[in-house]
Every structure is written in C-alpha cells, then in structure tokens.
Design a protein around this motif. Structure first.
Motif, PDB file in Angstrom:
ATOM      1  N   LYS A 368       0.843  -1.204   0.000  1.00  0.00           N
ATOM      2  CA  LYS A 368       0.000   0.000   0.000  1.00  0.00           C
ATOM      3  C   LYS A 368       0.881   1.258   0.000  1.00  0.00           C
ATOM      4  O   LYS A 368       0.645   2.207  -0.763  1.00  0.00           O
ATOM      5  N   ALA A 369       1.914   1.255   0.834  1.00  0.00           N
ATOM      6  CA  ALA A 369       2.816   2.410   0.899  1.00  0.00           C
ATOM      7  C   ALA A 369       3.490   2.623  -0.457  1.00  0.00           C
ATOM      8  O   ALA A 369       3.692   3.760  -0.896  1.00  0.00           O
ATOM      9  N   LEU A 370       3.815   1.510  -1.119  1.00  0.00           N
ATOM     10  CA  LEU A 370       4.452   1.628  -2.442  1.00  0.00           C
ATOM     11  C   LEU A 370       3.477   2.213  -3.462  1.00  0.00           C
ATOM     12  O   LEU A 370       3.869   3.030  -4.305  1.00  0.00           O
ATOM     13  N   SER A 371       2.197   1.806  -3.364  1.00  0.00           N
ATOM     14  CA  SER A 371       1.235   2.339  -4.339  1.00  0.00           C
ATOM     15  C   SER A 371       1.030   3.835  -4.128  1.00  0.00           C
ATOM     16  O   SER A 371       0.821   4.579  -5.085  1.00  0.00           O
ATOM     17  N   LEU A 372       1.130   4.285  -2.851  1.00  0.00           N
ATOM     18  CA  LEU A 372       0.954   5.713  -2.575  1.00  0.00           C
ATOM     19  C   LEU A 372       2.141   6.540  -3.075  1.00  0.00           C
ATOM     20  O   LEU A 372       2.014   7.732  -3.322  1.00  0.00           O
ATOM     21  N   THR A 373       3.307   5.897  -3.220  1.00  0.00           N
ATOM     22  CA  THR A 373       4.491   6.644  -3.624  1.00  0.00           C
ATOM     23  C   THR A 373       4.925   6.322  -5.057  1.00  0.00           C
ATOM     24  O   THR A 373       5.944   6.801  -5.525  1.00  0.00           O
ATOM     25  N   LYS A 374       4.110   5.514  -5.724  1.00  0.00           N
ATOM     26  CA  LYS A 374       4.473   5.024  -7.054  1.00  0.00           C
ATOM     27  C   LYS A 374       4.834   6.159  -8.011  1.00  0.00           C
ATOM     28  O   LYS A 374       5.839   6.122  -8.709  1.00  0.00           O
ATOM     29  N   HIS A 375       3.992   7.195  -7.950  1.00  0.00           N
ATOM     30  CA  HIS A 375       4.175   8.337  -8.836  1.00  0.00           C
ATOM     31  C   HIS A 375       5.599   8.892  -8.704  1.00  0.00           C
ATOM     32  O   HIS A 375       6.265   9.179  -9.700  1.00  0.00           O
ATOM     33  N   GLN A 376       6.081   8.973  -7.447  1.00  0.00           N
ATOM     34  CA  GLN A 376       7.400   9.541  -7.186  1.00  0.00           C
ATOM     35  C   GLN A 376       8.519   8.689  -7.775  1.00  0.00           C
ATOM     36  O   GLN A 376       9.411   9.199  -8.445  1.00  0.00           O
ATOM     37  N   PHE A 377       8.475   7.363  -7.512  1.00  0.00           N
ATOM     38  CA  PHE A 377       9.634   6.604  -8.023  1.00  0.00           C
ATOM     39  C   PHE A 377       9.568   6.351  -9.523  1.00  0.00           C
ATOM     40  O   PHE A 377      10.590   6.183 -10.159  1.00  0.00           O
ATOM     41  N   ASP A 378       8.362   6.397 -10.066  1.00  0.00           N
ATOM     42  CA  ASP A 378       8.277   6.328 -11.534  1.00  0.00           C
ATOM     43  C   ASP A 378       8.919   7.560 -12.148  1.00  0.00           C
ATOM     44  O   ASP A 378       9.671   7.484 -13.109  1.00  0.00           O
ATOM     45  N   LYS A 379       8.621   8.703 -11.548  1.00  0.00           N
ATOM     46  CA  LYS A 379       9.112   9.987 -12.070  1.00  0.00           C
ATOM     47  C   LYS A 379      10.644  10.025 -12.061  1.00  0.00           C
ATOM     48  O   LYS A 379      11.271  10.562 -12.951  1.00  0.00           O
ATOM     49  N   GLN A 380      11.244   9.409 -10.999  1.00  0.00           N
ATOM     50  CA  GLN A 380      12.702   9.482 -10.877  1.00  0.00           C
ATOM     51  C   GLN A 380      13.398   8.219 -11.387  1.00  0.00           C
ATOM     52  O   GLN A 380      14.580   8.018 -11.122  1.00  0.00           O
ATOM     53  N   HIS A 381      12.650   7.405 -12.149  1.00  0.00           N
ATOM     54  CA  HIS A 381      13.225   6.186 -12.734  1.00  0.00           C
ATOM     55  C   HIS A 381      13.915   5.326 -11.698  1.00  0.00           C
ATOM     56  O   HIS A 381      15.071   4.938 -11.844  1.00  0.00           O
ATOM     57  N   ILE A 382      13.197   5.054 -10.640  1.00  0.00           N
ATOM     58  CA  ILE A 382      13.763   4.194  -9.592  1.00  0.00           C
ATOM     59  C   ILE A 382      13.155   2.801  -9.722  1.00  0.00           C
ATOM     60  O   ILE A 382      11.939   2.642  -9.806  1.00  0.00           O
ATOM     61  N   GLU A 383      14.044   1.823  -9.760  1.00  0.00           N
ATOM     62  CA  GLU A 383      13.593   0.445  -9.884  1.00  0.00           C
ATOM     63  C   GLU A 383      13.257  -0.098  -8.499  1.00  0.00           C
ATOM     64  O   GLU A 383      14.045   0.043  -7.568  1.00  0.00           O
ATOM     65  N   VAL A 384      12.075  -0.678  -8.384  1.00  0.00           N
ATOM     66  CA  VAL A 384      11.677  -1.221  -7.086  1.00  0.00           C
ATOM     67  C   VAL A 384      11.807  -2.739  -7.100  1.00  0.00           C
ATOM     68  O   VAL A 384      11.279  -3.402  -7.992  1.00  0.00           O
TER      69      VAL A 384
END
Lengths: 523, 125
Positions: A368-384
């Motif tokens: 859930k925490a990842l879904s709330l922050t998804k926008h941020q790491f997508d924007k910065q090209h961060i691989e999860v």
C-alpha cells in the motif's frame, strides 16, 4: 646460697609469664603459679605431659616427635628451623617465638577456651651441649600470653580484608592520590568508569594531567592534600588516554598518615542519569511545542486557505504579458504549501496517536505504501525490487500509522536518488540470536534474545548519510532539508510511532553504499 | 444548464469571499456566503442551495450542530453537506475514510480543484 635460691624462687613466682621445667620425656617437673591463668594449680600439672595444655590441633605443629621427621634431610636454617616446645637445643639455637594455642582446664570448647602463647624454650643437659656422652635432663621454658595481641592482629586482618572488599566491589570509582600527585590505589569500578586500563590510569599524575587541570580538579586535590574535603560536580570529564566522556560527581577526602595527607577520591558516574534527565527535558519541551502547535494550527490554516484560493483567483483573472506576475503567484502558492506542510508535521509530531492495532500482514501494508508513492519513483526512474517472505508472520500494528512510517521512509529513500537507482524492500521472519541496541536480557531491552520477530528492510542506492549526522537523524527539528521546507520532524515521528508499537528501527549506511533501514516488530 | 447553488457557511470572511469568487468564476455556480452558523441555517431554508460548504469550528453554533439542524429540517434535509475544516490534517482524512459524521470533508488548506471535484461528486450522489 639458700637465700639466693629463695630469692630466685620469689622472682619466678612473681613473673606474670608461665615458667616451667620438663623432664626428658616432656613431663612437667616444675611450673610457677602463673599457670593458674589456664585454670590449673601447679601441682595438678606436675607429672603430666606438656601436651596436656596444648591445643590438640597445634600439638603436631610444635612437638618434636611430629615436627622433626618432616625435616629429616632438609636444610633447616634460621627461617626454616623447627619451633618446638620440647626443645633440646640451647643458646642461640633455642626455640624462640614459638606460637601455639594453649588449652585452659575448664573450657573444653577449644574455640573459646584457648589462648595464644608465645613460647621460648631450651634444653638442659648434664654436660656442656657440645660435649659427647651428654645426657638430656629436660627443657626449660617461658610462656607469654599473647592472646590480646593475636586477636587484635586477626581483627585487623579481617578489617583490612573487609575494607579491601568494599573498595574492590564498590560501584563508585575510588582512588588514592599521594602528596606527589601519584595514584597509589584505584578500584575496578574506577577503571571501568574512566575507560582507561589500570596502567594508563595509575601512570597519570594529577598535578600534570591536562584533564585534571581543565576540570579544576588539580587545585581541589591540592587543597585536600592540606586537609580539606572537596566536592565537585556534576562535571563532564575525560581521563587522559581515554576516549570516554563521563558526567561525574567527585568527592575528595583527606586521609592523614603520620602527619602527611593523602586524598581518597570517590567518583560517582551519573552520565546515564544526566542523559535521562536531558531526554525528559527534551520530551517536556516537545510536549509544549506540541500543545502550542495544535493551538496555532487552526488559526494558521484558515488564513493559508484564504491565500491559496486568492492566488488561484488572481492567476485566472490577471491576464498579463508580465511573466513576473505569474511567477510571483506561483511562489506564493508554493510558500503556502510549505507552511501548511510544516504545520501538518508539527501536528503529527505533537499528537502522539492512540494506536488502533490489529493483526496485519506487513507485506500488504508495504504494498500500500508503495502504491501511494508510485508516482514519485516512476518519475525518478527508480527500480523497485521486492523480496517478500511469503509465509511472513502477522504482526499487531496500526495499519495507518505503519503505512505513514513506510511512506516517510520510502520518500526519504527516493529523495536520496534524484538520478535514479534501486529501492529494495525485503521482509523476513527472524529469531533474535545476537545482542544489539535494545536487544538483550535487560529489563530495558524491548526485544529479548531468542524472541521471534518480523523484519522489514528498505534499502536504497543513494549516497548514504554522512557519518557525523547519523546519530542526530531521529532528533526532532534536525533536518538537512530546511531550505526546501523540511521540518526535521519526519524521522522523529517515525521513531515515535515505532516506539509506540514496541518495535525497533535502525538506520545504517551500507558498506557498499546507500542506506538500509531495518524495522523490527514483535510477533 | 442551470447554475448550481452553493451556500458557504464559514466564519473566515476573507476565505468565504475568495472561495465565492473562484467558484463563480467557473461559471457553474451561484454562491451565497454566511459567516455565522445561525444565519447559515436561515439561508439554507431561503436560498435552497444544491450543496452546503460548512466550516466546523465557528463562534456561535459550530458546524456539527448546523449540519444536524439542516438534516433535521424537512425543507433542508436533502441538501448535501461538505465540511471544510482546518481542524484536521490530511493524514486524518484517510484514516476517517473521508467522512465526518457521515459527511465528506476537505482539509484546509486544499486546492481549488480538490474542492470542485468534491462538490461535483457529492451533488451527483
């Protein structure tokens, strides 16, 4: 001649020491009246063996029939010469200072009814002792009662041992300084408190050590060497050669020895107490800040919303070619957002929530925490990268609060990787087997060794946290992002929430770079 | 298309004015404002709004009370209400499931778009 003999007899009877004569078999043939100290009349002992008045345990130590066989073939110099009550030697070689316990007549209880005697005895021969064919006539001796001295000595020994035990086992640091400033004694607690080893500690001279001078201790000790008691503290102190800083109370007491003073110094280590006090003061401050914040928040949020709506209106209405107007409005809007953010964090920080805890699957909360922050790491090209244990034990947590913690930690990780990187999330069950901060056997350890826990790890590939600020990151209002509206409350709130859960968080730099955050929850 | 009628009841005068300007600027709304809870109740009966935006902490009658009275009055009982409040934080909104006393709410300060979205969603219901 008869006069002389009578006078001599008078002398013998007047002497307080016991004077006796034994025959060649060790039997009393004479003993003076002083033997009454043991409860016997002299005539009772005549014809009795000397051992009758010797403590049974001591007969073996002082009787020739027991002692001499042990010395056969051995060198018996002055030191080792056997000491015997039935001595056959004379002149310089006679027995001197033989110590034995004697037994009184009435008291058969040997532990009470004995006294300590010092015996001097020598043999009597019919011819000169050096001549051949001489015959032993017996021995003569004097017995002095040294019970009092002996008991005093024993008492002294016991007292000494007791004092030594007190010093060695004292939780207070104790050491002794002499007139020259040298250290004559130091107890184990002091060594422990100082962080020095024994040699480092005792090799310091209190008149020369920079640490002592700096803490004003040198002068205090000098006064004490003149006979004055001193007290100093609480002071922060570091011994020369130690890397440990303590807060301590120092008490110096002069000890007089033959007109010269030494100083005994007691050190009470109150470092922990001080730290606890500071934490309490800090907590109190936070409470005040919190109360203030929630009071002010409502009053500030209203005008902020007016400004925000006002700006939106102006942005639409002012159709100007002047870019500066648009830019100004944009800045106002951002400023309002920042101010709002600060107030919100202050409120979060100050209103420690009551937890609404339920058994939860931590993997799902992380998702859930990842879904709330998804926008941020997508924007910065961060691989999860997710590495979740499928059979993760459920934990009793307040879902919303832990979600808040995870979002905060994930956002921190994302912020540390503006040019992209990897965010690795890992969960696993674990049984605690190693001591660590907060893990052990002590009452204050939240986690006990052997306990089963659930661990969540968040790792990034950012630059890591500078070592010099690593111990401050949980402090309220400590921030490296003040210029972009950081309040320094984020991790402080995280820590508070984790503590409310009886959990544990630690944040470390990884050897290979980046940061690893480890959360631990009870099952 | 008829403009939707919005009644804003909030003691923060400046806020109510700029909110009115903004909403009217969209061309979709006709807005009336009241800065007292008691006057707000009267306005709800006369103005017959399609929706009430209601502040919670107000000096005379608080928003909770106003909402209860609107719902208790047969003339106004069907008017939907959105609470506007500075008393809760964003994180509380999600933990309360977005509702206070069964009504949706918006934490101040929020964006205008957030407000309009919430109004549209609530009126449709």
């Amino acid at each position: 001649m008869k006069d002389n003999y009578q006078r001599f007899e008078l002398y013998v009877q007047a002497i307080p020491d016991i004077i006796y004569e034994l025959d060649a078999q060790g039997t009393f043939i004479f003993v003076n009246d002083s033997v009454e100290q043991l409860g016997y009349r002299p005539e009772e002992l005549i014809g009795q063996n000397f051992t009758k008045i010797v403590h049974p345990d001591d007969i073996e130590k002082v009787s020739r029939s027991f002692v001499l066989p042990k010395y056969r073939g051995k060198v018996t110099g002055d030191k080792n010469a056997p000491k015997l009550f039935d001595e056959r030697r004379t002149s310089d070689r006679m027995t001197k200072n033989l110590e034995a316990r004697l037994l009184s007549k009435s008291k058969k209880d040997v532990s009470i009814g004995c006294w300590y005697a010092e015996i001097h005895s020598f043999g009597r021969w019919d011819k000169d002792v050096s001549s051949e064919n001489k015959a032993l006539l017996g021995s003569v001796g004097i017995i002095r009662n040294v019970t009092e001295r002996k008991l005093a000595e024993e008492m002294l020994k016991k007292t000494h041992q007791m004092l030594y035990d007190i010093l060695e086992r004292s939780p207070f640091g104790i050491y002794l300084v002499n007139k020259e400033g040298g250290i004559e004694y130091v107890n184990p607690a002091m060594i422990n408190i100082s962080g020095c080893n024994h040699e480092e500690f005792t090799s310091q001279n209190v008149f020369k050590s920079s640490g002592y001078k700096k803490a004003d201790l040198t002068d205090k000790i000098k006064f004490a060497l003149e006979g004055a008691v001193f007290f100093l503290g609480p002071v922060e102190y570091v011994w020369d050669g130690s890397n440990k800083s303590i807060v301590g109370n120092f008490t110096g007491i002069p000890l007089e020895e033959e007109g010269k003073f030494k100083v005994i110094i007691f050190v009470e280590d109150i470092t922990e107490l001080k730290t606890t006090q500071m934490q309490l003061i800090q907590a109190k401050k936070m409470e005040v800040v919190g109360g203030l914040a929630s009071g002010v928040a409502h009053e500030v949020k209203n005008p902020l919303s007016t400004i925000l709506y006002g700006v939106e209106y102006l942005r639409k209405k002012i159709r100007s070619e002047d870019e500066k107007i648009a830019l100004t409005l944009k800045h106002i809007k951002e400023a309002v957002r920042r101010a709002d953010n600060i107030i919100r964090e202050l409120l979060d920080f100050s209103s420690l929530p009551k937890l609404d805890s339920q058994k939860e699957d931590l993997n799902m909360v992380i998702d859930k925490a990842l879904s709330l922050t998804k926008h941020q790491f997508d924007k910065q090209h961060i691989e999860v990268i997710k590495d979740f244990e499928a059979a993760l034990s459920s934990v009793k947590i307040d879902r919303n609060r832990i979600e808040q913690v995870l979002v905060n930690l994930v956002l921190n990780a994302i912020e540390s990787m503006p040019k992209g990187g990897q965010l690795r999330l890992r969960t696993y069950n674990k049984k605690l087997t190693e001591l660590d901060e907060g893990i052990g056997f002590r009452r204050e350890d939240v986690f006990k060794l052997g306990e089963k826990v659930v661990v969540a790890e968040i790792e990034d590939t950012g630059p890591g946290i500078p070592e010099n600020i690593l111990d401050k990151i949980f402090d309220p209002f400590f921030t490296t992002k003040r210029n972009i509206g950081g309040t320094g409350l984020g991790l402080s709130i995280v820590m508070n929430i984790i503590k409310l859960h009886d959990g544990r968080i630690d944040i470390r730099n990884k050897k290979e770079g980046g940061v690893i955050v480890r959360l631990m929850f009870k099952i | 298309m008829d403009k939707k009628k919005i009644l804003i009841i909030d003691d923060e005068e400046g806020f109510t004015q700029v909110a009115k300007f903004n909403l009217e600027e969209t061309g979709d709304y006709e807005v009336k404002i009241e800065n007292r809870g008691s006057q707000g109740l009267a306005a709800a009966r006369e103005f017959k709004p399609d929706l009430v935006l209601l502040d919670i902490i107000m000096p005379d009658i608080d928003g909770g009370e106003v909402a209860d009275q609107i719902k208790a009055d047969s003339i106004t009982e069907d008017i939907p209400i959105i609470f506007l409040t500075a008393a809760v934080t964003g994180s509380e909104v999600s933990s309360r499931g977005g509702l206070i006393g069964g009504h949706p709410f918006i934490a101040k300060p929020g964006s205008l778009q957030e407000l309009i979205d919430c109004i549209e969603k609530t009126i449709k219901k």
